[in-house]
Design a protein around this motif. Sequence first.
Motif, PDB file in Angstrom:
ATOM      1  N   LYS A   5       0.835  -1.207   0.000  1.00 34.37           N
ATOM      2  CA  LYS A   5       0.000   0.000   0.000  1.00 34.37           C
ATOM      3  C   LYS A   5       0.874   1.264   0.000  1.00 34.37           C
ATOM      4  O   LYS A   5       0.667   2.182  -0.778  1.00 34.37           O
ATOM      5  CB  LYS A   5      -0.915  -0.038   1.232  1.00 34.37           C
ATOM      6  CG  LYS A   5      -1.927   1.077   1.269  1.00 34.37           C
ATOM      7  CD  LYS A   5      -2.833   0.965   2.482  1.00 34.37           C
ATOM      8  CE  LYS A   5      -2.920   2.312   3.174  1.00 34.37           C
ATOM      9  NZ  LYS A   5      -3.457   2.232   4.519  1.00 34.37           N
ATOM     10  N   ARG A   6       1.875   1.286   0.898  1.00 34.95           N
ATOM     11  CA  ARG A   6       2.765   2.453   0.966  1.00 34.95           C
ATOM     12  C   ARG A   6       3.532   2.642  -0.335  1.00 34.95           C
ATOM     13  O   ARG A   6       3.788   3.765  -0.760  1.00 34.95           O
ATOM     14  CB  ARG A   6       3.765   2.289   2.124  1.00 34.95           C
ATOM     15  CG  ARG A   6       3.150   2.360   3.502  1.00 34.95           C
ATOM     16  CD  ARG A   6       2.672   3.762   3.827  1.00 34.95           C
ATOM     17  NE  ARG A   6       2.118   3.826   5.173  1.00 34.95           N
ATOM     18  CZ  ARG A   6       1.345   4.816   5.605  1.00 34.95           C
ATOM     19  NH1 ARG A   6       1.005   5.794   4.807  1.00 34.95           N
ATOM     20  NH2 ARG A   6       0.891   4.808   6.835  1.00 34.95           N
ATOM     21  N   LYS A   7       3.895   1.529  -0.935  1.00 34.59           N
ATOM     22  CA  LYS A   7       4.646   1.594  -2.192  1.00 34.59           C
ATOM     23  C   LYS A   7       3.779   2.204  -3.297  1.00 34.59           C
ATOM     24  O   LYS A   7       4.232   3.082  -4.038  1.00 34.59           O
ATOM     25  CB  LYS A   7       5.072   0.182  -2.579  1.00 34.59           C
ATOM     26  CG  LYS A   7       6.010   0.104  -3.760  1.00 34.59           C
ATOM     27  CD  LYS A   7       6.207  -1.365  -4.112  1.00 34.59           C
ATOM     28  CE  LYS A   7       7.442  -1.578  -4.925  1.00 34.59           C
ATOM     29  NZ  LYS A   7       8.359  -2.536  -4.382  1.00 34.59           N
ATOM     30  N   PHE A  45      -2.625  16.300  -1.369  1.00 35.54           N
ATOM     31  CA  PHE A  45      -2.598  14.840  -1.186  1.00 35.54           C
ATOM     32  C   PHE A  45      -1.210  14.394  -0.709  1.00 35.54           C
ATOM     33  O   PHE A  45      -1.076  13.573   0.210  1.00 35.54           O
ATOM     34  CB  PHE A  45      -2.999  14.146  -2.494  1.00 35.54           C
ATOM     35  CG  PHE A  45      -2.467  12.748  -2.670  1.00 35.54           C
ATOM     36  CD1 PHE A  45      -2.883  11.718  -1.834  1.00 35.54           C
ATOM     37  CD2 PHE A  45      -1.538  12.459  -3.665  1.00 35.54           C
ATOM     38  CE1 PHE A  45      -2.375  10.424  -2.004  1.00 35.54           C
ATOM     39  CE2 PHE A  45      -1.029  11.174  -3.826  1.00 35.54           C
ATOM     40  CZ  PHE A  45      -1.443  10.161  -2.990  1.00 35.54           C
ATOM     41  N   HIS A  46      -0.163  14.994  -1.276  1.00 31.68           N
ATOM     42  CA  HIS A  46       1.205  14.620  -0.885  1.00 31.68           C
ATOM     43  C   HIS A  46       1.453  14.917   0.583  1.00 31.68           C
ATOM     44  O   HIS A  46       2.080  14.137   1.302  1.00 31.68           O
ATOM     45  CB  HIS A  46       2.237  15.401  -1.709  1.00 31.68           C
ATOM     46  CG  HIS A  46       2.147  15.122  -3.173  1.00 31.68           C
ATOM     47  ND1 HIS A  46       2.833  15.839  -4.119  1.00 31.68           N
ATOM     48  CD2 HIS A  46       1.427  14.188  -3.850  1.00 31.68           C
ATOM     49  CE1 HIS A  46       2.547  15.359  -5.316  1.00 31.68           C
ATOM     50  NE2 HIS A  46       1.692  14.373  -5.176  1.00 31.68           N
ATOM     51  N   ASP A  54       0.429  11.170   7.280  1.00 31.26           N
ATOM     52  CA  ASP A  54      -0.090   9.849   7.644  1.00 31.26           C
ATOM     53  C   ASP A  54       1.050   8.874   7.984  1.00 31.26           C
ATOM     54  O   ASP A  54       0.926   8.072   8.907  1.00 31.26           O
ATOM     55  CB  ASP A  54      -0.943   9.309   6.482  1.00 31.26           C
ATOM     56  CG  ASP A  54      -1.641   8.014   6.850  1.00 31.26           C
ATOM     57  OD1 ASP A  54      -2.460   8.045   7.798  1.00 31.26           O
ATOM     58  OD2 ASP A  54      -1.357   6.978   6.225  1.00 31.26           O
ATOM     59  N   ILE A  55       2.142   8.964   7.255  1.00 36.96           N
ATOM     60  CA  ILE A  55       3.310   8.120   7.575  1.00 36.96           C
ATOM     61  C   ILE A  55       3.832   8.494   8.967  1.00 36.96           C
ATOM     62  O   ILE A  55       4.105   7.627   9.803  1.00 36.96           O
ATOM     63  CB  ILE A  55       4.430   8.300   6.517  1.00 36.96           C
ATOM     64  CG1 ILE A  55       3.997   7.705   5.170  1.00 36.96           C
ATOM     65  CG2 ILE A  55       5.747   7.661   6.991  1.00 36.96           C
ATOM     66  CD1 ILE A  55       4.976   7.953   4.018  1.00 36.96           C
ATOM     67  N   THR A 113       1.463   7.254  11.706  1.00 35.98           N
ATOM     68  CA  THR A 113       1.575   5.807  11.903  1.00 35.98           C
ATOM     69  C   THR A 113       2.836   5.476  12.709  1.00 35.98           C
ATOM     70  O   THR A 113       2.799   4.673  13.644  1.00 35.98           O
ATOM     71  CB  THR A 113       1.597   5.085  10.535  1.00 35.98           C
ATOM     72  OG1 THR A 113       0.451   5.505   9.809  1.00 35.98           O
ATOM     73  CG2 THR A 113       1.573   3.579  10.689  1.00 35.98           C
ATOM     74  N   LEU A 114       3.953   6.127  12.370  1.00 38.90           N
ATOM     75  CA  LEU A 114       5.200   5.870  13.106  1.00 38.90           C
ATOM     76  C   LEU A 114       5.071   6.319  14.562  1.00 38.90           C
ATOM     77  O   LEU A 114       5.528   5.642  15.479  1.00 38.90           O
ATOM     78  CB  LEU A 114       6.378   6.604  12.436  1.00 38.90           C
ATOM     79  CG  LEU A 114       6.843   6.045  11.088  1.00 38.90           C
ATOM     80  CD1 LEU A 114       7.855   6.988  10.431  1.00 38.90           C
ATOM     81  CD2 LEU A 114       7.458   4.653  11.250  1.00 38.90           C
ATOM     82  N   CYS A 115       4.410   7.477  14.761  1.00 40.18           N
ATOM     83  CA  CYS A 115       4.306   8.020  16.117  1.00 40.18           C
ATOM     84  C   CYS A 115       3.362   7.199  17.002  1.00 40.18           C
ATOM     85  O   CYS A 115       3.468   7.235  18.222  1.00 40.18           O
ATOM     86  CB  CYS A 115       3.863   9.483  16.080  1.00 40.18           C
ATOM     87  SG  CYS A 115       5.174  10.527  15.425  1.00 40.18           S
TER      88      CYS A 115
END
Length: 330
Positions: free
Chosen positions: A79-81, A176-177, A183-184, A187-189
């Motif tokens: 998905k991330r890719k 969007f970028h 969002d990344i 998720t990491l936090c």
Amino acid sequence: MYAQLVDTGLAKVRSADDMDEAEAAFQARIDAGVRIEPRDWMPVPYRKTLVRQISQHAHSEIVGMLPEGNWLTRAPSLKRKAILLAKVQDEAGHGLYLYSAAETLGVSRDQMVEDLHAGRAKYSSIFNYPTLTWADIGAIGWLVDGAAIINQIPLCRCSYGPYARAMVRVCKEESFHQRQGYDIMLTLCRGSAQQKQLAQDALNRWWWPCLMMFGPSDAESVNSAQSMRWGIKLHTNDELRQRMVDQTVPQADFLGLKVPDAQLRWNEESGHYEFGKIDWDEFYRVLKGEGPCNRERMAARVSAWEDGAWVREALNEHARKHEADSARLA
Ligand SMILES: [Fe+2]
Ligand SMILES: [Fe+2]
């Protein structure tokens, strides 16, 4: 080159006598909010400033694909890719709209690419920093695309039609970028302590270079005052930088990350954040070519151009054949 443009009829030639009158009429159009279009008369320095700014912007979109492209094969999930791939492709599209906008001013794409490869044209220095971990991809989307939006939203109202219209679509995609970057980070936090640390390290690395993206303080710059009169620049670098800090600090708070600035504080009276001093020596060092990745980025662009020679040749050959066929049928 620009004097030649005027002579070849791309712009209507005015004699020295009525130049002032023409310039006054041109300025009056800008003041009235009327867009300048490619066939309209324009002062040579206006054209020159726009060619420099738009081509620099186009180069930044294209070179900007490199630090993120570096992580396409190592994205943590399918998905991330897919998301990152779409984002990087968007940047290629931004480069293409912008090269096209610059071409309406009479400069060829080959010339712009040649200027970039010869080191005569610049691109945003932010892309001379490396992407060391996956968290850098989050930080770039959140902060670099975030800064790009702040810079570009006013340009949707700039005086030159093709540039302003390109910016409308670019800004939609940039938002969007920025969301994908945030969002990344989010998720990491919300992940393990180690993942959160990756996010914090990335913020530490990208924060100051992002504030430098707006350029040095321009309150006294003559060029910048002229660009503002021409409606190419609508806010000062400092105003935009302040907007970036005011917008981003609460987002860092929400992530539970610490902005790497001991002097950062909320000023109740002004309603803005105060922040520490920017290391402009670092900015000028990177601008001069001594950033961590300047050589690598240019080498990647030049080899991509050389490796693509056969594609350009094949397309030209196809176009020639098509033209010959159409002429025969006509
Ligand atoms: Fe972009
Ligand atoms: Fe972007």
